[in-house]
Structures are given as C-alpha cells and as structure tokens.
Design an enzyme around this catalytic site. Structure first.
Site, short mmCIF file in Angstrom:
data_model
loop_
_atom_site.label_atom_id
_atom_site.label_comp_id
_atom_site.label_asym_id
_atom_site.label_seq_id
_atom_site.Cartn_x
_atom_site.Cartn_y
_atom_site.Cartn_z
N ASN A 91 0.48 -88.28 -43.69
CA ASN A 91 -0.29 -87.32 -44.48
C ASN A 91 -1.15 -88.10 -45.45
OD1 ASN A 91 -0.75 -85.59 -47.01
ND2 ASN A 91 -0.04 -84.07 -45.54
N SER A 109 -1.91 -82.33 -42.07
CA SER A 109 -2.58 -81.72 -43.22
C SER A 109 -1.73 -80.55 -43.69
CB SER A 109 -3.98 -81.22 -42.84
OG SER A 109 -4.68 -80.77 -43.98
N GLU A 110 -1.41 -80.52 -44.99
CA GLU A 110 -0.41 -79.56 -45.47
C GLU A 110 -0.83 -78.11 -45.34
OE1 GLU A 110 -1.65 -81.74 -49.39
OE2 GLU A 110 -1.58 -82.21 -47.26
N ASN A 111 -2.11 -77.83 -45.08
CA ASN A 111 -2.52 -76.44 -44.87
C ASN A 111 -2.22 -75.95 -43.46
OD1 ASN A 111 -4.69 -78.33 -44.24
ND2 ASN A 111 -5.93 -76.54 -43.78
N SER A 157 4.62 -76.15 -42.36
CA SER A 157 4.02 -77.44 -42.73
C SER A 157 4.89 -78.19 -43.73
CB SER A 157 2.62 -77.21 -43.30
OG SER A 157 1.97 -78.44 -43.55
#
Length: 520
Positions: free
Chosen positions: A318, A341-343, A383
């Site tokens: 990440n 990607s944390e979204n 996520s």
C-alpha cells in the site's frame, strides 16, 4: 413441481450483470415473488426520495472523495433545507461539490469522517467553532459502520493505540474565540496476544444515501469500479437506505452471484436525473510533469529511487500519495507487485491515458488510475480487513515527524492544519506489515523531522521500520533507536548528525545510498 421447473429454467438462463437484457419474460416473473415484505419503493423525484429526513437527523453519505457519491440526493437535501444534520462520511468532498454543498449552506452541525482532504471550507468552519468534527481512522470508521449493520455493538482494534484516539483529547468543537469546548473521550484498552487494542463502538444512522450503478426492480444493487467503497457497509447500517443509480433494470438481469447489495438492505431507489461524476484529481500518464514541478525535484527523485528498492516480487503493498506512489513507476516489468488502495482496489495499474480516464476508478489519493489484469474491487470494510489482518506486506507513507523509536506523526498540526488521519493509523497498526517512511530530512524552515520525541499528535506508536530521506537511510529498532545504514554521497556524517534531532548509531558497514536503475 411445475414451479420448481420454472425456477430451474430461470436460473439456467441468468446472465452477467454487465448484460442488461432480462432473462425471464415478465408474464412468467409475476408467478413467483421477487421482493421482500416491506416492498422497495421507487422514486423519480430526488426530493421525495429523501422525505423523512428532518432537522437533527443522522445521515450516512456513501462515496470516497467524489467517487461514488449520491450527488442527486445531496442536492435534494440542499433543496429541502433541513439543518443541524449529523453527517457520517469517509471524506468531505470539495468546497462546492458533494458534502461541501451542505457545509456551504450551513445545514450540517457535526461531521464524522476520517479525512478532510482539500475541503478548506470544512477546516475553516471547524477552527472557527461553527462545525463539530469527529475524526476517526478510516478503517475504524468502516468497521464501526459494518458493525452497526450486523448488530455487533462494539469491537476491539489495534488501530490508534498510543495516539490521541486512545488517550482522548482530540478537539471536536471550538468556541468562536478559539477555545476548546468538546474533546474526544479516552478509549478502553485491552491486551490480546501481546498487542493492545481499543474498544470502538458501532455506529448507525437514521438514513444512508447511497450511490449505485444499477438496481433491478426488486431493489438489488450493483456497483461499478471503485465506487463500491463506503456505499456497501453504509447501506446496511441505516434505518432507511436510499439508493440512487444510473440505471434500473428488470428482475433477472443480474445473476444472483453478481449482486453486491441484496434488496433486504434497501428501502428506496431512484434513478438519478443527471450525474456530473466530477473528478477530484485528474491524472494521466500522457501528461508529463511541468518543468520545475515537485516531480522533477532531484531530492525527491533520490528518495523515490531508493524507496523503489523496497519492492519485492509477489509483494502486496500500500502506497501513500506523493513519493510512495511515484516509487511504483520504477517497479521492474520483470516483477509483479500487487498495489492495494484503501478505497477498495487490489492490483493498481499505471495512471490512465486521457482516453482511458474513468471517474469510477480512482486511488486513495483521489487520482484517476487503471487496474491490472487480475485486479479486483471491493468495499472499504473488506479493504481494511486486508490491512488490519496483516495481509499487506509493505506500507510506504510520508511523515511530518518520526521519533527515534519509530513513532509517527503525519495527520494534524493542532490549531493550524487539519487534514485527518485517513487510513494511515490502520496501515501502521499491523505487526505483520513493514512500515517505510519517505520524507525530506528537514522542514522548509530547516527544522529536523527526525526527533527524540514527536511533538505533533501521533499516527502510530513504535510502528516505523525504515526511514528514507534525501540524505540517508535509517533502520529503526523500536527499543534501541536508529541506526544509519546508508548515506547519500553528497552528504557527510557530520551534516546528517547536525540535521537530525536525536542521536543514532552508525552501521559498521555503512553503505552509499542505493538507487534503483531506471531501466531495472
């Protein structure tokens, strides 16, 4: 038996969600139930779709940045003129779009979010005492919402231990004169398997305003690209969930396994009359950086080329915005690194060409991106399960300050700069993840950023493993302190000592600062 044969025939004819034709004639569909009790209601007027939202209501707004936001329903709230709203949202959008519209019209009393981003209006209202702001780590927010939808009243998480989230005292409300009125409360702490965890409570809302891609006529919903984000958990955590979509299709259009939100969670559906789908940070790979831009700064390039050496084949990583993301440009084509990607994306590709830009596919920095073959999309709660669960081997991010023992501060300057922690507190919370900080050695005013002790609010305690600056590379021992392992050829040991705000050991086998080869 006839009914069973009819159903078996219908299922054998099902199609992917991406093929919009019906799979069963309407005169046959009428002979078996397609909706639950408490039938989903369909609307054509956005204002009527938000009926029942009164002054003081709590409202969840789906989306991430400007991606996947219910823009028609937000506009309807503005038209309706309800006030004193408590808004729960991952981000707050921009000044003149998304949640920013409701902030500008003074309809919001309190915001629960993880990141302000570029919304200067929200920051101004907060510091002026005109808005209550409850900052929550993004993964914790996603899990609080998920818990609210599943009937779990509270849970323990390692995220935020050793920070003001645990200790309390984060300003929620200022007076107009700048005095603190309301502060966050301390969290209960328990130890599990040698690691400290905070007790976090579930969160629900009166209403959730959700943006989907398509809904069928029984209320099942699917999403497109990274627009799933917070929409999925929020839809399950409200008394009334209102979903705006781009298209309404016949029952049977979606294969059952393609449905992202079953209709049991949906109360109202509206086909949005229009969608702007604004892009917050349009980024393409066929637009080279302007001469003299930060991307061409030799100091930054030096950090980027050293950071790129941290990637290993088959790794899940990440990357924060700025230098970490730029380091991915140097990943060898012979190497596969799965960028998270944390979204809600796993398998980030390069920035798109101008003709490939898609507002439904962005990264955590709100930039337009592509996805590699084999990549996938998922909701924000999934996520952060990957993050907290230790499935990400490397996280690389920037910092305002790092302490001698690996404490990290990168989210807030009290009383001055309020951006929010976003997902950073979650990213540094897992013991299984290597945390690499990339930053310039000193501030713009030549003050050290590597210190004996951080003076700004912490993002994580004893969490950093490696520090990369334009001058040097330090390994971090969380009990013994820093060790200088690489030195840039243009810097001297005396210079590094003079510009570092704490003592450090020097590796007996001190190396020149390594740089990845551009053709690697």
């Amino acid at each position: 038996m006839a009914a069973l044969r009819l159903l078996a025939w219908a299922f054998s004819r099902r199609v992917s969600a991406h093929r919009p034709q019906p799979t069963l004639p309407h005169h046959l569909i009428r002979h078996y139930p397609t909706t639950r009790c408490g039938k989903v209601k369909f609307y054509t007027d956005p204002v009527k779709a938000v009926e029942g939202i009164k002054d003081g209501a709590s409202v969840m707004l789906g989306g991430f940045g400007l991606c996947g936001i219910p823009e028609n329903l937000i506009g309807a709230l503005k038209t309706k003129g309800v006030k004193d709203l408590k808004i729960i949202s991952s981000n707050v959008g921009v000044d003149d779009f998304g949640l920013g519209i409701l902030l500008a019209s003074k309809q919001v009393r309190r915001v629960v979010c993880s990141y302000l981003g570029e919304n200067k209006l929200c920051e101004q209202l907060y510091l002026a005492g005109k808005l209550e702001l409850e900052m929550t780590p993004q993964g914790t927010l996603a899990e609080r919402i998920r818990a609210g939808g599943t009937g779990v009243p509270a849970f323990y998480t390692p995220t935020g231990y050793g920070t003001q989230v645990q200790e309390g005292g984060v300003p929620i409300r200022y007076s107009p004169e700048g005095h603190l009125i309301t502060l966050s409360q301390p969290r209960e702490v328990r130890e599990f398997e040698g690691q400290h965890h905070l007790l976090e409570r579930a969160i629900r809302a009166d209403f959730a305003l959700i943006k989907g891609w398509k809904a069928d006529r029984s209320g099942n919903v699917i999403f497109r690209g990274s627009a799933r984000n917070f929409n999925v958990p929020m839809c399950k955590a409200a008394d009334i969930s209102v979903v705006e979509v781009e298209e309404i299709v016949d029952v049977g259009t979606f294969a059952p396994e393609d449905i992202h939100i079953p209709n049991i969670y949906v109360k109202r559906v509206i086909k949005g009359p229009r969608f702007e789908k604004r892009i917050e940070r349009l980024t393409t790979r066929d637009s080279p950086p302007a001469p003299g831009s930060k991307d061409q700064d030799p100091k930054r390039t030096r950090i980027i080329k050293r950071a790129a050496l941290e990637f290993k084949d088959g790794m899940y990583a990440n990357l924060g915005i700025g230098i970490p993301v730029l380091a991915s440009n140097y990943i060898s084509p012979k190497m596969t690194v799965y960028l998270h990607s944390e979204n809600g994306i796993l398998g980030l590709g390069p920035f798109p060409l101008k003709k490939e830009v898609d507002p439904d596919i962005i990264n955590a920095g709100k930039q337009t991106v592509t996805v590699i073959p084999g990549g996938c999309f998922f909701a924000s709660d999934d996520s952060f399960a990957m993050i907290r669960g230790g499935h990400i081997q490397l996280t690389m991010l920037g910092a305002m300050q790092v302490s001698k023992y690996g404490d990290l501060a990168n989210w807030m300057v009290p009383g001055k700069k309020v951006k929010g922690m976003g997902g950073a507190m979650d990213l540094v919370s897992s013991k299984k993840t290597k945390v690499v900080v990339t930053m310039e050695h000193c501030t713009k005013t030549k003050q050290p950023k590597i210190l004996e002790k951080c003076t700004m609010p912490l993002t994580g305690k004893s969490c950093v493993d490696l520090i990369i600056t334009e001058k040097a590379v330090f390994e971090v021992d969380r009990s013994k302190g820093l060790k200088l392992v690489e030195l840039w050829e243009g810097s001297s040991l005396d210079e590094v000592k003079a510009t570092t705000g704490c003592s450090f050991k020097v590796c007996p086998n001190l190396k020149p600062m390594q740089q990845i080869k551009s053709d690697a």
